[in-house]
Design an enzyme around this catalytic site. Structure first.
Site: not given
Length: 342
Positions: A187, A281
């Site tokens: 990401h 996360m």
């Protein structure tokens, strides 16, 4: 619940004030101080003991990177770097920053509020949960002997988020030219993935590039999904594996998504694959890794003790997607061991 105490470090007084005004609107955030350079920041850290610091890379009197290198061994602190489109951000991550956001070109207040709400606030909240000891005490990797034979029909897929740029580097650094084709989703904002791929290419023993549709997945080569609005998938074209990068909506809040890559691996590569999920996360990649395992692939999850954020690997482990939980320094070796038995 105690609010997250934030220190803002930026040489622009206008940008500092805008960040203070907008971050302070969130009840979970308390801006305890601001600083225009590392010297003021050092004093503010000692005085206010912030939970998270936002840090510009380009600062007067001392660069943000040099400041990080001096700060982290003495006062480990979760840091979110705010950077212009520049590969120096990876030096900052190497020096101990948890994550970064791309510094926006602000033309109106609405854009700034959107940037803070959708990007910076999220990164600050994630950083507040990060295990800084895992940044400070990164283990050194050894080179591995590699594959007993070149196996061209295998593919290694890796997914990561917060803390992943350094974790991926640690894994890929352990790969040699004999490794089967590797595909990666990390990401990351658009523009940075190309610089990240070049950095890996310059420092590792494999060839690394930002992926484009039609790139072949082949031994000794690593393809990094481009950041932005495209998902990357592995497809079979005339008997050979290629990647396909196509525009699509966010999945699990991300584009590119690890789940999208892993699900394509389960569909296309099936049992001839190794899937690896690293620090990050949320749960992106967990369902896709489970699909890979159900299709016969071997799967690895980074263990909690070496994760910066034990989110994605935990979700994957909890749903039964992870075959082996492995410490970060051992993942490259375990990957080779699995490949040699396929």
């Amino acid at each position: 619940m105690r609010s997250i105490r934030v220190l803002i470090v930026d040489d622009s007084i206008v940008f500092r004030e805008l960040l203070v005004q907008n971050l302070s609107r969130d009840p979970a955030i308390t801006v305890v101080a601001t600083a225009k350079d590392p010297y003021e920041a050092r004093d503010a850290i000692l005085r206010h003991k912030p939970d998270v610091m936002t840090l510009d890379v380009e600062l007067p009197r001392m660069s943000g990177i040099e400041f990080l290198r001096k700060l982290m061994p003495q006062y480990p602190l979760p840091v979110v770097v705010i950077s212009a489109l520049n590969d120096k951000v990876f030096d900052a991550l190497n020096a101990g920053a948890v994550d970064f956001v791309a510094k926006p070109v602000i033309t109106n207040r609405m854009q700034l509020e959107e940037f803070i709400r959708n990007e910076l606030l999220v990164k600050i909240k994630i950083a507040s949960t990060a295990k800084i000891s895992n940044i400070k005490n990164k283990a050194l990797l050894e080179e591995h002997e590699g594959l007993s034979v070149m196996k061209k029909n295998l593919v290694v897929a890796i997914g990561a988020s917060t803390g992943g740029t350094e974790a991926i580097f640690d894994v890929v650094k352990g790969f040699g030219p004999d490794i089967p084709g590797v595909v990666i989703v990390q990401h990351m904002p658009p523009g940075f993935t190309g610089m990240y791929a070049k950095r890996l290419n310059d420092q590792c023993r494999v060839r690394v590039k930002e992926a484009q549709t039609g790139d072949r997945v082949r031994p000794g080569h690593v393809l990094v999904a481009p950041g932005g609005d495209q998902h990357m998938r592995v497809v079979n074209v005339n008997g050979s594996y290629q990647v396909e990068c196509r525009t699509g909506p966010r999945v699990n809040g991300h584009c590119p998504s690890v789940d999208v890559l892993f699900e394509s691996m389960a569909k296309t590569v099936k049992k001839n694959a190794v899937g690896i999920i690293l620090t990050g996360m949320g749960g992106d990649g967990a369902k896709g890794l489970l699909a890979m395992r159900n299709a016969g692939a071997r799967t690895i999850g980074q263990d909690e003790s070496t994760c910066i954020v034990y989110g994605m690997p935990k979700v994957a482990y909890d749903i039964g997607a992870v075959e082996y939980q492995v410490k970060l320094p051992d993942i490259a070796a375990r990957t080779y061991a699995l490949l040699n038995n396929m």
